[in-house]
Design a protein around this motif. Structure first.
Motif, mmCIF file in Angstrom:
data_model
loop_
_atom_site.group_PDB
_atom_site.id
_atom_site.type_symbol
_atom_site.label_atom_id
_atom_site.label_comp_id
_atom_site.label_asym_id
_atom_site.label_seq_id
_atom_site.Cartn_x
_atom_site.Cartn_y
_atom_site.Cartn_z
ATOM 1 N N ARG A 39 0.790 -1.241 0.194
ATOM 2 C CA ARG A 39 0.216 0.014 -0.185
ATOM 3 C C ARG A 39 0.865 1.170 -0.173
ATOM 4 N N ASP A 40 1.919 1.271 1.056
ATOM 5 C CA ASP A 40 2.613 2.618 1.075
ATOM 6 C C ASP A 40 3.841 2.736 0.275
ATOM 7 N N THR A 45 -3.233 0.520 -3.381
ATOM 8 C CA THR A 45 -4.063 0.571 -2.106
ATOM 9 C C THR A 45 -5.331 -0.232 -2.468
ATOM 10 N N GLY A 46 -5.483 -0.949 -3.484
ATOM 11 C CA GLY A 46 -6.418 -1.927 -3.490
ATOM 12 C C GLY A 46 -6.539 -2.937 -2.334
ATOM 13 N N HIS A 48 -6.518 -3.975 1.142
ATOM 14 C CA HIS A 48 -6.944 -3.233 2.430
ATOM 15 C C HIS A 48 -6.558 -3.892 3.572
#
Lengths: 171, 170
Positions: A39-40, A45-46, A48
């Motif tokens: 994500r980062d 960002t899919g 979760h």
């Protein structure tokens, strides 16, 4: 006087892995979880974070052919791994049959658990192309959904199984 | 009419392109972590955040006493006597349940904020707690709100009004 960070810059680790077919290299703290790396660091960002404790399954991805809860895997453990996330399911504009089936059968509402549901469903259907309702329920029992009550998710997976076996699906 | 419609938001949700709050990143964004009470009921003897403040990457810290100075208590919507409860977003003076927030740290990254929590020295004095609703109703048990809100003076407009209903007072 300032206190130094627990993880100084020198301690950052390089992680190389393949995500959705593309080679990626990123740096992370040794304690960074795979889900935060995705994500980062890779900005995917899919996937979760629902609970951060391995209960909810929202962070499920497929790593070297098996589903993992990516909040339960360290980024460094993914060194050299081949990872599939929700972003890798569709081929351009063409959705994966599982994605189509979830759309057509109202298998999602808010969509937060959906990426994890899709990955667990894919893993299930790869091993069991024609699952019973009970097998579907067992296949997604590591994934929590607070919107749907699961009925339409089971229906979606069943429809996806038919699509993937090449059976004509009506409605 | 007469046809099932596919939801238009589903494509982005199914392809991982949804935008949930946690997916939003802004320039200069900082992260907060919250220290929570390990006690169900305790007096807070002191919270020392000085070490946490000195950790590299920490922006600031916040404790209950500062919150009480900066903000009004939460609005209470319960019927009496629960509406007399005076509480804030961080515990002031006492904690009333295990997990109640007692201090917050803001830092440049989430991991630094969480590291800083471990540098906070919070001292408590545990007091009697009640775990059972029936037990709580017995006389003398700690069901009285720990801090009572002081009655605010009636606003002038309300005093001068020819008619006032008590439901409007809080």
């Amino acid at each position: 006087m300032k206190l130094a960070k627990l993880t100084p810059k020198d301690d950052l680790v390089r992680v190389r892995c393949k995500v959705n077919g593309d080679a990626h290299t990123g740096t992370a703290e040794p304690r960074t979880l795979l889900v935060y790396f995705l994500r980062d660091v890779l900005n995917l960002t899919g996937t979760h974070v629902g609970c951060d404790t391995g209960h909810c399954g929202a962070c499920t991805v497929i790593m070297d052919g098996k589903t993992v809860k990516s909040c339960m895997v360290l980024a460094v453990q993914a060194e050299g791994a081949n990872i599939l996330t929700v972003e890798g399911l569709a081929k351009g504009e063409n959705l994966h049959p599982i994605q189509e089936a979830f759309w057509e059968n109202h298998g999602l509402q808010c969509g937060y658990c959906t990426p994890g549901m899709l990955m667990s469903s894919l893993f299930l259907l790869q091993r069991n192309p024609n699952p019973t309702d009970e097998e579907i329920r067992r296949g997604i029992d590591g994934n929590l959904c607070r919107c749907t009550g699961y009925v339409n998710i089971v229906k979606s997976v069943k429809a996806a199984a038919k699509k993937m076996r090449g059976v004509e699906v009506t409605a | 009419m007469g046809h099932p419609l596919k939801r238009k938001e589903d494509r982005r949700l199914l392809t991982g392109l949804g935008k949930f709050v946690d997916d939003i990143k802004l320039p200069g964004m900082a992260y907060a972590a919250i220290l929570r009470s390990p006690y169900a009921h305790a007096r807070i003897l002191g919270i020392d955040v000085s070490k946490a403040e000195r950790l590299e990457g920490v922006v600031c810290t916040l404790v209950g006493e500062e919150v009480a100075k900066l903000t009004d208590p939460f609005l209470q919507i319960s019927s009496p006597p629960a509406n007399k409860l005076k509480d804030y977003c961080l515990a002031v003076g006492k904690v009333h349940f295990a997990g109640e927030p007692v201090a917050a740290v803001v830092a440049e990254t989430r991991s630094t904020a969480e590291d800083a929590l471990e540098l906070i020295d919070a001292e408590y004095e545990a007091v009697d707690h009640v775990l059972d609703a029936k037990e709580a109703l017995k006389p003398g048990r700690s069901r009285t709100p720990p801090t009572q809100a002081t009655r605010r003076p009636r606003p002038r407009a309300l005093c001068a009004a020819p008619f006032a209903t008590s439901r409007l007072q809080t």
